[in-house]
Each structure stands twice: as C-alpha cells, then as structure tokens.
Design a protein around this motif. Sequence first.
Motif, PDB file in Angstrom:
ATOM      1  N   TRP A 332      58.432  33.489  75.684  1.00 16.96           N
ATOM      2  CA  TRP A 332      58.986  33.706  77.010  1.00 16.96           C
ATOM      3  C   TRP A 332      57.940  33.774  78.117  1.00 16.96           C
ATOM      4  O   TRP A 332      58.198  33.441  79.263  1.00 16.96           O
ATOM      5  CB  TRP A 332      59.787  35.018  77.048  1.00 16.96           C
ATOM      6  CG  TRP A 332      61.157  34.919  76.493  1.00 16.96           C
ATOM      7  CD1 TRP A 332      62.102  33.983  76.788  1.00 16.96           C
ATOM      8  CD2 TRP A 332      61.760  35.813  75.558  1.00 16.96           C
ATOM      9  NE1 TRP A 332      63.257  34.234  76.077  1.00 16.96           N
ATOM     10  CE2 TRP A 332      63.077  35.358  75.309  1.00 16.96           C
ATOM     11  CE3 TRP A 332      61.318  36.949  74.897  1.00 16.96           C
ATOM     12  CZ2 TRP A 332      63.950  35.990  74.451  1.00 16.96           C
ATOM     13  CZ3 TRP A 332      62.182  37.586  74.028  1.00 16.96           C
ATOM     14  CH2 TRP A 332      63.483  37.104  73.821  1.00 16.96           C
ATOM     15  N   GLY A 333      56.755  34.267  77.795  1.00 16.43           N
ATOM     16  CA  GLY A 333      55.822  34.633  78.852  1.00 16.43           C
ATOM     17  C   GLY A 333      56.259  35.954  79.471  1.00 16.43           C
ATOM     18  O   GLY A 333      57.042  36.709  78.884  1.00 16.43           O
ATOM     19  N   GLU A 334      55.769  36.229  80.659  1.00 15.65           N
ATOM     20  CA  GLU A 334      56.094  37.500  81.309  1.00 15.65           C
ATOM     21  C   GLU A 334      57.463  37.447  81.993  1.00 15.65           C
ATOM     22  O   GLU A 334      57.888  36.400  82.483  1.00 15.65           O
ATOM     23  CB  GLU A 334      55.017  37.849  82.331  1.00 15.65           C
ATOM     24  CG  GLU A 334      53.699  38.249  81.707  1.00 15.65           C
ATOM     25  CD  GLU A 334      53.822  39.501  80.862  1.00 15.65           C
ATOM     26  OE1 GLU A 334      53.828  40.614  81.423  1.00 15.65           O
ATOM     27  OE2 GLU A 334      53.925  39.377  79.625  1.00 15.65           O
ATOM     28  N   VAL A 335      58.131  38.592  82.019  1.00 16.30           N
ATOM     29  CA  VAL A 335      59.450  38.672  82.622  1.00 16.30           C
ATOM     30  C   VAL A 335      59.380  38.376  84.127  1.00 16.30           C
ATOM     31  O   VAL A 335      58.455  38.823  84.804  1.00 16.30           O
ATOM     32  CB  VAL A 335      60.062  40.080  82.386  1.00 16.30           C
ATOM     33  CG1 VAL A 335      59.272  41.145  83.125  1.00 16.30           C
ATOM     34  CG2 VAL A 335      61.527  40.119  82.783  1.00 16.30           C
ATOM     35  N   PRO A 336      60.330  37.589  84.658  1.00 21.76           N
ATOM     36  CA  PRO A 336      60.394  37.468  86.121  1.00 21.76           C
ATOM     37  C   PRO A 336      60.685  38.850  86.715  1.00 21.76           C
ATOM     38  O   PRO A 336      61.627  39.513  86.288  1.00 21.76           O
ATOM     39  CB  PRO A 336      61.577  36.514  86.342  1.00 21.76           C
ATOM     40  CG  PRO A 336      61.745  35.793  85.052  1.00 21.76           C
ATOM     41  CD  PRO A 336      61.337  36.767  83.983  1.00 21.76           C
ATOM     42  N   PHE A 364      37.729  41.251  80.278  1.00 20.01           N
ATOM     43  CA  PHE A 364      39.154  41.259  79.978  1.00 20.01           C
ATOM     44  C   PHE A 364      39.505  39.976  79.223  1.00 20.01           C
ATOM     45  O   PHE A 364      39.378  38.871  79.764  1.00 20.01           O
ATOM     46  CB  PHE A 364      39.968  41.364  81.262  1.00 20.01           C
ATOM     47  CG  PHE A 364      41.459  41.351  81.045  1.00 20.01           C
ATOM     48  CD1 PHE A 364      42.077  42.383  80.362  1.00 20.01           C
ATOM     49  CD2 PHE A 364      42.246  40.320  81.527  1.00 20.01           C
ATOM     50  CE1 PHE A 364      43.452  42.386  80.153  1.00 20.01           C
ATOM     51  CE2 PHE A 364      43.624  40.308  81.339  1.00 20.01           C
ATOM     52  CZ  PHE A 364      44.224  41.342  80.647  1.00 20.01           C
ATOM     53  N   ILE A 365      39.922  40.146  77.964  1.00 21.91           N
ATOM     54  CA  ILE A 365      40.311  39.011  77.124  1.00 21.91           C
ATOM     55  C   ILE A 365      41.824  39.031  76.965  1.00 21.91           C
ATOM     56  O   ILE A 365      42.409  40.068  76.642  1.00 21.91           O
ATOM     57  CB  ILE A 365      39.649  39.091  75.729  1.00 21.91           C
ATOM     58  CG1 ILE A 365      38.130  39.173  75.862  1.00 21.91           C
ATOM     59  CG2 ILE A 365      40.050  37.890  74.879  1.00 21.91           C
ATOM     60  CD1 ILE A 365      37.411  39.460  74.539  1.00 21.91           C
ATOM     61  N   LEU A 366      42.453  37.908  77.197  1.00 20.23           N
ATOM     62  CA  LEU A 366      43.902  37.803  77.057  1.00 20.23           C
ATOM     63  C   LEU A 366      44.229  36.778  75.975  1.00 20.23           C
ATOM     64  O   LEU A 366      44.018  35.576  76.154  1.00 20.23           O
ATOM     65  CB  LEU A 366      44.542  37.396  78.381  1.00 20.23           C
ATOM     66  CG  LEU A 366      46.075  37.324  78.405  1.00 20.23           C
ATOM     67  CD1 LEU A 366      46.697  38.662  78.011  1.00 20.23           C
ATOM     68  CD2 LEU A 366      46.567  36.909  79.793  1.00 20.23           C
ATOM     69  N   ASN A 372      50.570  30.530  79.284  1.00 21.59           N
ATOM     70  CA  ASN A 372      50.968  30.013  80.589  1.00 21.59           C
ATOM     71  C   ASN A 372      50.190  30.801  81.628  1.00 21.59           C
ATOM     72  O   ASN A 372      50.198  32.023  81.635  1.00 21.59           O
ATOM     73  CB  ASN A 372      52.492  30.077  80.792  1.00 21.59           C
ATOM     74  CG  ASN A 372      53.033  31.487  80.795  1.00 21.59           C
ATOM     75  OD1 ASN A 372      53.152  32.108  81.844  1.00 21.59           O
ATOM     76  ND2 ASN A 372      53.366  32.009  79.622  1.00 21.59           N
ATOM     77  N   LYS A 373      49.522  30.095  82.473  1.00 25.69           N
ATOM     78  CA  LYS A 373      48.539  30.694  83.377  1.00 25.69           C
ATOM     79  C   LYS A 373      49.129  31.777  84.270  1.00 25.69           C
ATOM     80  O   LYS A 373      48.509  32.815  84.509  1.00 25.69           O
ATOM     81  CB  LYS A 373      47.906  29.598  84.229  1.00 25.69           C
ATOM     82  CG  LYS A 373      46.802  30.076  85.152  1.00 25.69           C
ATOM     83  CD  LYS A 373      46.190  28.915  85.931  1.00 25.69           C
ATOM     84  CE  LYS A 373      45.115  29.412  86.879  1.00 25.69           C
ATOM     85  NZ  LYS A 373      44.523  28.274  87.656  1.00 25.69           N
ATOM     86  N   VAL A 374      50.350  31.558  84.755  1.00 25.63           N
ATOM     87  CA  VAL A 374      50.919  32.475  85.735  1.00 25.63           C
ATOM     88  C   VAL A 374      51.229  33.853  85.145  1.00 25.63           C
ATOM     89  O   VAL A 374      51.392  34.817  85.886  1.00 25.63           O
ATOM     90  CB  VAL A 374      52.182  31.857  86.382  1.00 25.63           C
ATOM     91  CG1 VAL A 374      53.381  31.958  85.443  1.00 25.63           C
ATOM     92  CG2 VAL A 374      52.491  32.498  87.725  1.00 25.63           C
ATOM     93  N   ALA A 388      42.291  33.223  75.388  1.00 25.39           N
ATOM     94  CA  ALA A 388      42.182  32.828  73.979  1.00 25.39           C
ATOM     95  C   ALA A 388      43.580  32.518  73.454  1.00 25.39           C
ATOM     96  O   ALA A 388      44.562  33.125  73.891  1.00 25.39           O
ATOM     97  CB  ALA A 388      41.544  33.941  73.155  1.00 25.39           C
ATOM     98  N   LYS A 389      43.665  31.570  72.527  1.00 24.53           N
ATOM     99  CA  LYS A 389      44.952  31.226  71.919  1.00 24.53           C
ATOM    100  C   LYS A 389      45.022  31.652  70.461  1.00 24.53           C
ATOM    101  O   LYS A 389      46.094  31.642  69.860  1.00 24.53           O
ATOM    102  CB  LYS A 389      45.218  29.721  72.036  1.00 24.53           C
ATOM    103  CG  LYS A 389      45.415  29.239  73.478  1.00 24.53           C
ATOM    104  CD  LYS A 389      45.913  27.821  73.544  1.00 24.53           C
ATOM    105  CE  LYS A 389      47.389  27.740  73.163  1.00 24.53           C
ATOM    106  NZ  LYS A 389      47.944  26.380  73.377  1.00 24.53           N
TER     107      LYS A 389
END
Length: 428
Positions: A332-336, A364-366, A372-374, A388-389
């Motif tokens: 999903w990515g982050e919630v709108p 800060f490592i994500l 998705n960049k946003v 990182a993936k």
Amino acid sequence: MSVQTKGETIVKVPQLAWWGDIEAELVFPRNWQVTPCYMAGHDAPKLSAEGFRKAFRDPIGTRPIRELARGKKNVVILFDDMSRPTRVAEIVPFVLEELAAGGVNENNIQFICALGCHGALTAFEFAKKLGEDVITQFNVYNHNPYENCTYIGTTSRGTPVSLNTEFLNADLKIGIGAIVPHQSAGFGGGGKIILPGIVSMDTIAYDHGPLRKQARESGVGSTSGMGRFENNAQLQDIEEACRMSGLDVKIDAIVNIKRETTALFVGDPMAQFYEGVKLAKRHYHTPLPDHPDVVVGNCNAKVNEVLIAKIVSEAVVPESGGTLTMITNNPWGEVPHYLRRSFGNHIGGRIWKAPKLSRKVKKFILLMPYKNKVSADWLAPPDSVAWAKTWDEVIAILKTDYPDGARVAVIPDATIQYFDVVATFFPM
C-alpha cells in the motif's frame, strides 16, 4: 523471537499485515550485540471463542447489545480502517449474533468505516477487514470528512463537533476498534472511533491543531505521547465528543505481535476503554534498551503509518546519537492523510509541514521492499534518506558505518509498542 546460528543472530519480526502475515528474519553479523525489544504481551495467547462470548455476555457499564437492540430499526456499526490492527472480521459475527437475538432485521444494519482523514477503502479492503460474507450481505460505506456531517455542539475545549449524519440518524450505534498506544492521545480505542473517526475535517483540524497547541503552551492537559493518557487534553476532548455523539457500545481488542486478539472489552465506550487501558499499559510496555548504536524499528500492526513507528524508534535513539533504520513491507505504501501529508511538491494538508529528523539521528535508513518515493514525505527530509529494498542492503550500509560491530536494538513492531521515553508529535 531471537535465535543464534553459526555465530549470527536472527531476530524474527512480523511483516505484510493483511497480505499474508509472514515472519521475516533479520540476520545480524557475528559478534554484534543485538537486543530484541519485546513488549510484555508479545506472544500473549489468542482469545478463545468463549472469551469473545464472555465479553459480550458481561459488558462493562451497560446492558448487553441484545437488550439494547430490542425495538431498534436503524443500526450503524463503525469499524477502524486498514491502518489499525483490529481483526474486525473475527468480532463482527458476535455483534450480528447479538443484534439477531435482539430482533434486528439484517436489512436495517449498515457498516461505516471510521477512517478520520485517511483515504477511503475499496471493496477489496473492506473484504480484508470485515470478511467476504459481510460485504455481500450488508451495505458498507466510507466516512467522508468533507461532506454529510451535522454540527452537534462544541466541546468545553472549543472543538466544534460535526459528525457523520448517517451515524447520527441511527437508533443504535456500535463501534469496533482496538486499544493500542497512540502518539498523541496516549492510547487509541474508545472514543477515537468518533473523533477523528467520523467527524468533519474542521473538527479534526481543531482537535489536532489549536487544541494541542493550547495544551502545550498552557501546560494544562499537556501530557502527550505513546502510553501517556493521564492529564491528556486531546484524550479528554475525544471523550467529551464521544459522549456527545451518542455512541451506545464500543468494542475494543488488545492484540499481540501477530495482531491476534488476546483480550476484548465491550460496553460503555469510555468505561470499557479505561478498563482496557489498565491491561494495555502492561501489555504494550517494552523495556528500554541500553544505549544502542543502531535502532531498528519494524512496522506492521499500523502497517501504513510508518510515522508512528518513526516517532517511537527515534525516541529510543540515545542522546549521544545513532543510526535509525525503519522497515515497512507493504504494497500500500503510506496511508493518504488529508490533514498531515503532502499533496504535491509544495502543498499539503492543513497542518502539513516539511518533515524533520531528530538531531540524535545521524543516519536514517528506510527499508521499503515496495518502494515509492513519496512515502517518505512525512518521515524525513528527502536528501537524508538512505533507501534499501532488502535487508542485505541495510546490513551492507551498517557494516560500512560500524566495521567493528554495533549494539543494535530491534523493535519488533514499533507501531504498537511503547517505552518509558516521551514519543510524541506536534505538527505546529
């Protein structure tokens, strides 16, 4: 859980909530000092069917639903959205059983997702949350914070309360959610199904903005943060709005690290909430690690709100500084978030501001397998994020920064755990 094998340490963490619920293995090099930070209720046993039935049979502060349902013609059942861990599909059958025993025709029952200022759910997501049977038998709707809300009054703290009109027109009102730590109200659950769940955007904006600012500046009701619910002006405001709304019954779950319901509280919305919080304070509490170089915060229960986990994990980084690694594995990515997130390179919701990192965070490592960049738009300045993936990519970064090894604290689910440090967020 944590295991040792061939000199390596493996910490297992939950991932892919609502998408299969797997355990991922985080493998650390030999001789690294790794501390898994388990909350007290990490592996609490799942509640039995009899445990569910007992909660409905003996509600707190009110009569059983079947008694309240007699003679009722229009029932609304509120439920939380995908950003919360509640397995609503396990709870709904007991609610429907109570309503049937009270003589309610199923055609007079509807469901509304109390999503606050989050994006609307699709039928696909409704099915995940409620179960296929529910969406084929009943009308299920999203709350719309911009339309169809009716003003019912103002709280003593100045919040103008406008509520979902369909909910207000019901003659029996029920809510389903979970009691979990919350970064501003102390604990979610209880009246949060109303505010912000089904109120207007104007109501949410006041409660999340001016009210918090007033509390912080005056010092009255200024307590805030994960697990910090006493003397909390926002929680008190939520409670008042909940009473004004006429919500008859609230059902709140306590969950373990797998999001399984381990306890259930049913009854008067706030009476059952405060009874549940007594357990939640112990259940989600987590011992603070000793000066880690690296904090790894895994995100799962509130799968698409990494911000919450970032706030918690950031607070665990010692004052001397360290590396913060966040893990979010979900398609999903982050919630709108129509109040707090950006909606363009230069615009955002009413209290949107460019994200910041604590001065304690040196890197800060994500880790985001479904990158998705946003999604980083409310976590950290874009140029400060090391993406990182895979976990191997994270370890490669950490080995470069800590060639002689590191002390690592792993938080299995930083979205629902809390520590004895202040983890809060005021977007002012």
